[in-house]
Design a protein around this motif. Sequence first.
Motif, PDB file in Angstrom:
ATOM      1  N   SER A  67       0.857  -1.186   0.000  1.00 32.71           N
ATOM      2  CA  SER A  67       0.000   0.000   0.000  1.00 32.71           C
ATOM      3  C   SER A  67       0.885   1.225   0.000  1.00 32.71           C
ATOM      4  O   SER A  67       2.064   1.162   0.368  1.00 32.71           O
ATOM      5  N   VAL A  68       0.340   2.350  -0.428  1.00 30.45           N
ATOM      6  CA  VAL A  68       1.108   3.593  -0.406  1.00 30.45           C
ATOM      7  C   VAL A  68       1.204   4.095   1.028  1.00 30.45           C
ATOM      8  O   VAL A  68       0.380   3.757   1.881  1.00 30.45           O
ATOM      9  N   GLY A  69       2.241   4.888   1.288  1.00 31.46           N
ATOM     10  CA  GLY A  69       2.376   5.447   2.623  1.00 31.46           C
ATOM     11  C   GLY A  69       3.810   5.758   2.963  1.00 31.46           C
ATOM     12  O   GLY A  69       4.700   5.746   2.100  1.00 31.46           O
ATOM     13  N   GLY A  70       4.049   6.052   4.252  1.00 29.58           N
ATOM     14  CA  GLY A  70       5.380   6.351   4.731  1.00 29.58           C
ATOM     15  C   GLY A  70       6.273   5.129   4.718  1.00 29.58           C
ATOM     16  O   GLY A  70       5.854   4.025   4.326  1.00 29.58           O
ATOM     17  N   SER A  71       7.494   5.297   5.172  1.00 30.31           N
ATOM     18  CA  SER A  71       8.451   4.191   5.116  1.00 30.31           C
ATOM     19  C   SER A  71       8.019   3.004   5.963  1.00 30.31           C
ATOM     20  O   SER A  71       8.526   1.887   5.787  1.00 30.31           O
ATOM     21  N   ASP A  72       7.052   3.205   6.868  1.00 30.47           N
ATOM     22  CA  ASP A  72       6.592   2.093   7.697  1.00 30.47           C
ATOM     23  C   ASP A  72       5.807   1.050   6.914  1.00 30.47           C
ATOM     24  O   ASP A  72       5.556  -0.051   7.426  1.00 30.47           O
TER      25      ASP A  72
END
Length: 342
Positions: free
Chosen positions: A8-13
């Motif tokens: 999924s898209v998102g921060g490095s987490d």
Amino acid sequence: MKAIIYTSVGGSDVLELTELPVPEPGPGEVRVRVTISGVNATDWKCRQFGHVRGELLYPVVVPHHDGSGVIDAVGVGVDPARAGQRVWLWDAAWRRPGGTAAEYVVVPQRQAVPLPPDVSYEIGASVGLPAVAAHACLLAGRDAPDRLGPGALAGRRVLVVGGTGTLGHAAIQLAVWSGAEVVATASSPDQERRVRAAGAQHVVDYRAATAAADVRAVAAAGVDLIVQVAASAYAETDLEVLATGGTVAVYATEGRGQVTLPTAVLMGRNVRYQFVLGTTLPPAAKDVAVGDVAAAVGAGALDVGDASGLPLLRFPLERTRDAHDAVQAGSAGKVLVDVATF
């Protein structure tokens, strides 16, 4: 095999270390055991904002376009002698789900370029996208040559803004290799040391009030080409230092990425702007760029490391999140992920 993925898209987490099946090369493809994976701004931007309109093209994505390693299997139609060949990789994750942040990656054979025995895996993992885009910038000028190489840019003055970044560093080295006179920007003694180590003959502080005069002091008629990292921030200064008929090659966005230009002035001086994104270049342009970059690598003209002005920041595969964060934060140097040791 060990691999970094995101679903999924998102921060490095959203990045996670997992196990995936070892891929098999299809017709015209090679499989590479990855030694080092190179991280670029494109990698974190694709992860955070998606591939198309905020969406991913694939349910599972292994990131990173660039890398280096050794071919360990070939598909039908590929010379079997390529097995065991040291290579550098480019565009591995472009319109493909599997990039170089894994122990193995499969790519079309043209995207695995022979790496000379005396050239390090670090250099191999660092050229790729930055050097291909830098190549496109350097050939964007009026009456530009068809290829880069010794003497190709002789007599031309090139200003590289952002020469301490990965693309700017490659632009300096390729321009100098091709015979150009290079002016680079720096805003600190360390940055000046780095751009001079890359080969720039002149250095100016582009943020200074005297920036335009400083450039004109070494290029009285103006520079022929500006390789620009911040087009909206420096639009006014660019026009002050650009020669009549000159070109601004823009390879990055900053802020909102909006550039306001004085149309009449640009028309009167026959100035051109060329916007460059390495991944979306036409295939033929990529092939030319890769050929020239390979020649520069073989000639020792492209180098990385502190001595050449581009420090290396290294992370193990399990810390790929930190590698992405470092690139996103604008780290000073080239970020590499160590995948395997041969």
